[in-house]
Design a protein around this motif. Structure first.
Motif, PDB file in Angstrom:
ATOM      1  N   GLU A 340       0.837  -1.202   0.000  1.00 54.25           N
ATOM      2  CA  GLU A 340       0.000   0.000   0.000  1.00 54.25           C
ATOM      3  C   GLU A 340       0.870   1.250   0.000  1.00 54.25           C
ATOM      4  O   GLU A 340       0.574   2.240  -0.688  1.00 54.25           O
ATOM      5  CB  GLU A 340      -0.930   0.000   1.212  1.00 54.25           C
ATOM      6  CG  GLU A 340      -1.822   1.235   1.246  1.00 54.25           C
ATOM      7  CD  GLU A 340      -2.711   1.308   2.488  1.00 54.25           C
ATOM      8  OE1 GLU A 340      -3.380   2.348   2.667  1.00 54.25           O
ATOM      9  OE2 GLU A 340      -2.729   0.340   3.280  1.00 54.25           O
ATOM     10  N   ARG A 341       1.958   1.197   0.781  1.00 53.06           N
ATOM     11  CA  ARG A 341       2.856   2.356   0.837  1.00 53.06           C
ATOM     12  C   ARG A 341       3.521   2.622  -0.518  1.00 53.06           C
ATOM     13  O   ARG A 341       3.887   3.771  -0.812  1.00 53.06           O
ATOM     14  CB  ARG A 341       3.942   2.118   1.890  1.00 53.06           C
ATOM     15  CG  ARG A 341       3.442   2.094   3.341  1.00 53.06           C
ATOM     16  CD  ARG A 341       3.105   3.489   3.845  1.00 53.06           C
ATOM     17  NE  ARG A 341       4.189   4.420   3.639  1.00 53.06           N
ATOM     18  CZ  ARG A 341       5.278   4.517   4.407  1.00 53.06           C
ATOM     19  NH1 ARG A 341       5.383   3.740   5.477  1.00 53.06           N
ATOM     20  NH2 ARG A 341       6.226   5.379   4.144  1.00 53.06           N
ATOM     21  N   ALA A 349      -4.802  -4.695  -1.368  1.00 49.35           N
ATOM     22  CA  ALA A 349      -6.150  -5.117  -0.968  1.00 49.35           C
ATOM     23  C   ALA A 349      -6.259  -6.633  -0.947  1.00 49.35           C
ATOM     24  O   ALA A 349      -6.837  -7.224  -0.022  1.00 49.35           O
ATOM     25  CB  ALA A 349      -7.193  -4.515  -1.901  1.00 49.35           C
ATOM     26  N   ARG A 350      -5.704  -7.286  -1.965  1.00 49.22           N
ATOM     27  CA  ARG A 350      -5.748  -8.752  -2.008  1.00 49.22           C
ATOM     28  C   ARG A 350      -4.983  -9.351  -0.823  1.00 49.22           C
ATOM     29  O   ARG A 350      -5.427 -10.320  -0.211  1.00 49.22           O
ATOM     30  CB  ARG A 350      -5.160  -9.261  -3.325  1.00 49.22           C
ATOM     31  CG  ARG A 350      -6.044  -8.994  -4.547  1.00 49.22           C
ATOM     32  CD  ARG A 350      -5.597  -9.838  -5.736  1.00 49.22           C
ATOM     33  NE  ARG A 350      -4.207  -9.583  -6.104  1.00 49.22           N
ATOM     34  CZ  ARG A 350      -3.803  -8.644  -6.950  1.00 49.22           C
ATOM     35  NH1 ARG A 350      -4.704  -7.830  -7.514  1.00 49.22           N
ATOM     36  NH2 ARG A 350      -2.528  -8.494  -7.254  1.00 49.22           N
ATOM     37  N   LEU A 351      -3.851  -8.758  -0.510  1.00 56.22           N
ATOM     38  CA  LEU A 351      -3.038  -9.279   0.588  1.00 56.22           C
ATOM     39  C   LEU A 351      -3.714  -9.041   1.950  1.00 56.22           C
ATOM     40  O   LEU A 351      -3.643  -9.898   2.840  1.00 56.22           O
ATOM     41  CB  LEU A 351      -1.655  -8.626   0.572  1.00 56.22           C
ATOM     42  CG  LEU A 351      -0.731  -9.099  -0.559  1.00 56.22           C
ATOM     43  CD1 LEU A 351       0.511  -8.220  -0.641  1.00 56.22           C
ATOM     44  CD2 LEU A 351      -0.335 -10.556  -0.351  1.00 56.22           C
ATOM     45  N   TYR A 352      -4.378  -7.896   2.095  1.00 56.58           N
ATOM     46  CA  TYR A 352      -5.107  -7.657   3.345  1.00 56.58           C
ATOM     47  C   TYR A 352      -6.201  -8.718   3.531  1.00 56.58           C
ATOM     48  O   TYR A 352      -6.398  -9.245   4.632  1.00 56.58           O
ATOM     49  CB  TYR A 352      -5.746  -6.268   3.337  1.00 56.58           C
ATOM     50  CG  TYR A 352      -4.840  -5.148   3.778  1.00 56.58           C
ATOM     51  CD1 TYR A 352      -4.148  -5.210   4.987  1.00 56.58           C
ATOM     52  CD2 TYR A 352      -4.689  -3.983   3.005  1.00 56.58           C
ATOM     53  CE1 TYR A 352      -3.322  -4.166   5.402  1.00 56.58           C
ATOM     54  CE2 TYR A 352      -3.869  -2.941   3.407  1.00 56.58           C
ATOM     55  CZ  TYR A 352      -3.185  -3.042   4.602  1.00 56.58           C
ATOM     56  OH  TYR A 352      -2.375  -2.013   5.006  1.00 56.58           O
ATOM     57  N   ALA A 353      -6.923  -9.022   2.459  1.00 51.24           N
ATOM     58  CA  ALA A 353      -7.984 -10.028   2.550  1.00 51.24           C
ATOM     59  C   ALA A 353      -7.402 -11.404   2.862  1.00 51.24           C
ATOM     60  O   ALA A 353      -7.965 -12.173   3.655  1.00 51.24           O
ATOM     61  CB  ALA A 353      -8.771 -10.067   1.243  1.00 51.24           C
ATOM     62  N   GLU A 354      -6.272 -11.698   2.249  1.00 49.10           N
ATOM     63  CA  GLU A 354      -5.613 -12.983   2.521  1.00 49.10           C
ATOM     64  C   GLU A 354      -5.124 -13.040   3.968  1.00 49.10           C
ATOM     65  O   GLU A 354      -5.252 -14.068   4.651  1.00 49.10           O
ATOM     66  CB  GLU A 354      -4.438 -13.166   1.558  1.00 49.10           C
ATOM     67  CG  GLU A 354      -3.716 -14.493   1.712  1.00 49.10           C
ATOM     68  CD  GLU A 354      -2.535 -14.615   0.756  1.00 49.10           C
ATOM     69  OE1 GLU A 354      -1.611 -15.393   1.072  1.00 49.10           O
ATOM     70  OE2 GLU A 354      -2.537 -13.928  -0.282  1.00 49.10           O
ATOM     71  N   ARG A 374     -11.413  -0.783   2.381  1.00 50.21           N
ATOM     72  CA  ARG A 374     -11.053   0.625   2.168  1.00 50.21           C
ATOM     73  C   ARG A 374     -10.308   0.792   0.840  1.00 50.21           C
ATOM     74  O   ARG A 374     -10.601   1.707   0.057  1.00 50.21           O
ATOM     75  CB  ARG A 374     -10.195   1.100   3.334  1.00 50.21           C
ATOM     76  CG  ARG A 374      -9.587   2.498   3.160  1.00 50.21           C
ATOM     77  CD  ARG A 374      -8.794   2.914   4.392  1.00 50.21           C
ATOM     78  NE  ARG A 374      -7.729   1.963   4.697  1.00 50.21           N
ATOM     79  CZ  ARG A 374      -6.530   1.968   4.092  1.00 50.21           C
ATOM     80  NH1 ARG A 374      -6.278   2.867   3.136  1.00 50.21           N
ATOM     81  NH2 ARG A 374      -5.609   1.096   4.433  1.00 50.21           N
ATOM     82  N   LEU A 375      -9.338  -0.099   0.584  1.00 51.86           N
ATOM     83  CA  LEU A 375      -8.575   0.015  -0.660  1.00 51.86           C
ATOM     84  C   LEU A 375      -9.415  -0.359  -1.878  1.00 51.86           C
ATOM     85  O   LEU A 375      -9.260   0.247  -2.953  1.00 51.86           O
ATOM     86  CB  LEU A 375      -7.334  -0.879  -0.578  1.00 51.86           C
ATOM     87  CG  LEU A 375      -6.293  -0.488   0.482  1.00 51.86           C
ATOM     88  CD1 LEU A 375      -5.054  -1.357   0.376  1.00 51.86           C
ATOM     89  CD2 LEU A 375      -5.904   0.991   0.368  1.00 51.86           C
ATOM     90  N   ASN A 376     -10.285  -1.350  -1.706  1.00 52.48           N
ATOM     91  CA  ASN A 376     -11.160  -1.693  -2.833  1.00 52.48           C
ATOM     92  C   ASN A 376     -12.103  -0.540  -3.190  1.00 52.48           C
ATOM     93  O   ASN A 376     -12.375  -0.287  -4.360  1.00 52.48           O
ATOM     94  CB  ASN A 376     -11.984  -2.944  -2.484  1.00 52.48           C
ATOM     95  CG  ASN A 376     -11.158  -4.215  -2.602  1.00 52.48           C
ATOM     96  OD1 ASN A 376     -10.224  -4.273  -3.387  1.00 52.48           O
ATOM     97  ND2 ASN A 376     -11.509  -5.221  -1.792  1.00 52.48           N
ATOM     98  N   ALA A 377     -12.558   0.178  -2.171  1.00 55.02           N
ATOM     99  CA  ALA A 377     -13.422   1.338  -2.415  1.00 55.02           C
ATOM    100  C   ALA A 377     -12.664   2.428  -3.176  1.00 55.02           C
ATOM    101  O   ALA A 377     -13.213   3.074  -4.091  1.00 55.02           O
ATOM    102  CB  ALA A 377     -13.960   1.862  -1.096  1.00 55.02           C
ATOM    103  N   ARG A 378     -11.389   2.606  -2.805  1.00 52.56           N
ATOM    104  CA  ARG A 378     -10.573   3.625  -3.490  1.00 52.56           C
ATOM    105  C   ARG A 378     -10.321   3.230  -4.943  1.00 52.56           C
ATOM    106  O   ARG A 378     -10.150   4.093  -5.809  1.00 52.56           O
ATOM    107  CB  ARG A 378      -9.245   3.807  -2.755  1.00 52.56           C
ATOM    108  CG  ARG A 378      -9.392   4.550  -1.437  1.00 52.56           C
ATOM    109  CD  ARG A 378      -8.060   4.644  -0.714  1.00 52.56           C
ATOM    110  NE  ARG A 378      -7.043   5.336  -1.516  1.00 52.56           N
ATOM    111  CZ  ARG A 378      -5.779   5.510  -1.126  1.00 52.56           C
ATOM    112  NH1 ARG A 378      -5.399   5.029   0.068  1.00 52.56           N
ATOM    113  NH2 ARG A 378      -4.930   6.135  -1.882  1.00 52.56           N
ATOM    114  N   SER A 379     -10.279   1.922  -5.207  1.00 48.69           N
ATOM    115  CA  SER A 379     -10.032   1.448  -6.575  1.00 48.69           C
ATOM    116  C   SER A 379     -11.321   1.324  -7.378  1.00 48.69           C
ATOM    117  O   SER A 379     -11.284   0.939  -8.551  1.00 48.69           O
ATOM    118  CB  SER A 379      -9.330   0.071  -6.532  1.00 48.69           C
ATOM    119  OG  SER A 379      -8.101   0.183  -5.851  1.00 48.69           O
ATOM    120  N   GLY A 380     -12.477   1.594  -6.727  1.00 48.83           N
ATOM    121  CA  GLY A 380     -13.752   1.536  -7.417  1.00 48.83           C
ATOM    122  C   GLY A 380     -14.305   0.152  -7.531  1.00 48.83           C
ATOM    123  O   GLY A 380     -15.208  -0.100  -8.342  1.00 48.83           O
TER     124      GLY A 380
END
Length: 381
Positions: A340-341, A349-354, A374-380
């Protein structure tokens, strides 16, 4: 009856009975019986010397149990005369009990349970509730541990490092039920520090105080985890921080660095920063270098990768992370944060879910899922 006083006296009384010839298991049972008697009689007739009263009653309970057991009649020479009542001895057996309860022959879980029972003075029910297991299960665990150490004689100094690991295990359990295990671990470590002069004991106490100082800010009003960088630093306990720093500085001045002092130094640097942006990450990396040198711990290397990512940029952190075993606890969560950084939001996002699927507890799992959302929302998505 003051519960704190009773819990403080418990290890002293057990030690006295063992020195008089009682085996550990029977001595601990006798002290528990004496405590039950104290609960019944002290409110109406409090003793002038609680310690002496507990020793006298516990010794009588031990004699009753021993005399009624035909198989133990070979021990008659131990029990042929009851010591006369009087002021209790000032000898402190607390350190001996710490070593006994953290004996290497015990599993970590058994050592923790026995320490909380014999040194901490907690009841079996309280320990079971704290660890969220049935009381019968905890009773069996404690009974097995007592049988294991009953024949152990500590004719040489025990291993302070083993005792510290047991106390750290207790502290990391945090809070559940009606017993605050983090606070209990701090109380026991303070008690240990009073009877043994060792810089790592001070280091562990400082580490506990510095972590405990942030406790109120670790969750929000809904009980959700709040990352360190987002915590309200005004909610941190400055008194505990000041005490932890003072204890740590005194330990470091002795120039006998150990792993708990190094961890406490990292915690102190976080506590010293007025904002997350002011954190001295380069110095934290240096302390993790010391910790890796001392322990070669994969977890220390994982935390160092995070610190390096903050100090020298996320690519540097990812390079350090690539050298570690991906099966390490929280490895995937760290990878998600560092990606993310770098701006790779889809991969993060995929790694957070994993990572959420591998989370060790529900609050952490929910936190990681929120990060992914949160990241998926930012990516639409």
């Amino acid at each position: 009856m003051d519960e704190g006083t009773v819990r403080t006296l418990t290890p002293h009384v057990i030690g006295v009975l063992v020195r008089r010839g009682a085996d550990f298991a029977t001595a601990e049972d006798a002290v528990q019986d004496a405590l039950v008697e104290a609960v019944r009689t002290w409110p109406a007739d409090p003793p002038r010397d609680p310690k002496a009263w507990l020793i006298t009653v516990a010794w009588r309970k031990f004699l009753d149990a021993t005399r009624s057991d035909v198989a133990r009649r070979r021990r008659e020479e131990v029990i042929d005369a009851e010591p006369p009542p009087g002021p209790a001895s000032e000898r402190d057996d607390t350190l001996w009990l710490y070593f006994l309860c953290a004996h290497p022959s015990l599993t970590p879980a058994s050592a923790v349970a026995l320490t909380l029972r014999a040194v901490g003075g907690l009841t079996t029910r309280q320990i079971a509730q704290a660890y969220l297991v049935p009381e019968a299960t905890m009773a069996q665990r404690i009974s097995r541990a007592k049988r294991t150490v009953s024949g152990v004689r500590l004719d040489r100094p025990g291993d302070v490092g083993t005792v510290l690991r047991v106390l750290y295990l207790i502290f990391n359990e945090g809070y559940s039920g009606d017993v605050d295990l983090a606070a209990e671990a701090i109380r026991l470590t303070r008690q240990l520090a009073a009877v043994v002069d060792h810089p790592e004991v001070s280091g562990l106490l400082a580490l506990m105080l510095l972590h405990h100082a942030r406790r109120a800010a670790r969750t929000d009003a809904d009980g959700r985890l709040v990352p360190l960088t987002e915590q309200d630093r005004g909610a941190w306990d400055t008194g505990l921080i000041a005490e932890g720093v003072r204890i740590l500085q005194a330990a470091l001045a002795r120039d006998r660095l150990g792993e708990y002092q190094a961890q406490a130094a990292v915690a102190a640097l976080h506590a010293d920063a007025r904002t997350a942006a002011e954190t001295d990450w380069h110095q934290i990396v240096e302390w993790y270098d010391e910790l890796v040198r001392l322990t070669d711990s994969p977890i220390a290397r994982l935390n160092r990768a995070v610190a390096l990512g903050e100090a020298d940029g996320a690519p540097a952190g990812l390079a350090a992370l690539a050298e570690l075993d991906p099966s390490l606890p929280r490895h995937t969560a760290v990878a998600a944060y560092l990606h993310e950084r770098t701006g790779d939001l889809d991969r993060a996002a995929r790694l957070y879910a994993e990572a959420a699927l591998r989370a060790p507890n529900l609050p952490e799992r929910e936190h990681l899922l929120r990060q992914a959302a949160r990241l998926n929302a930012r990516s639409g998505r």
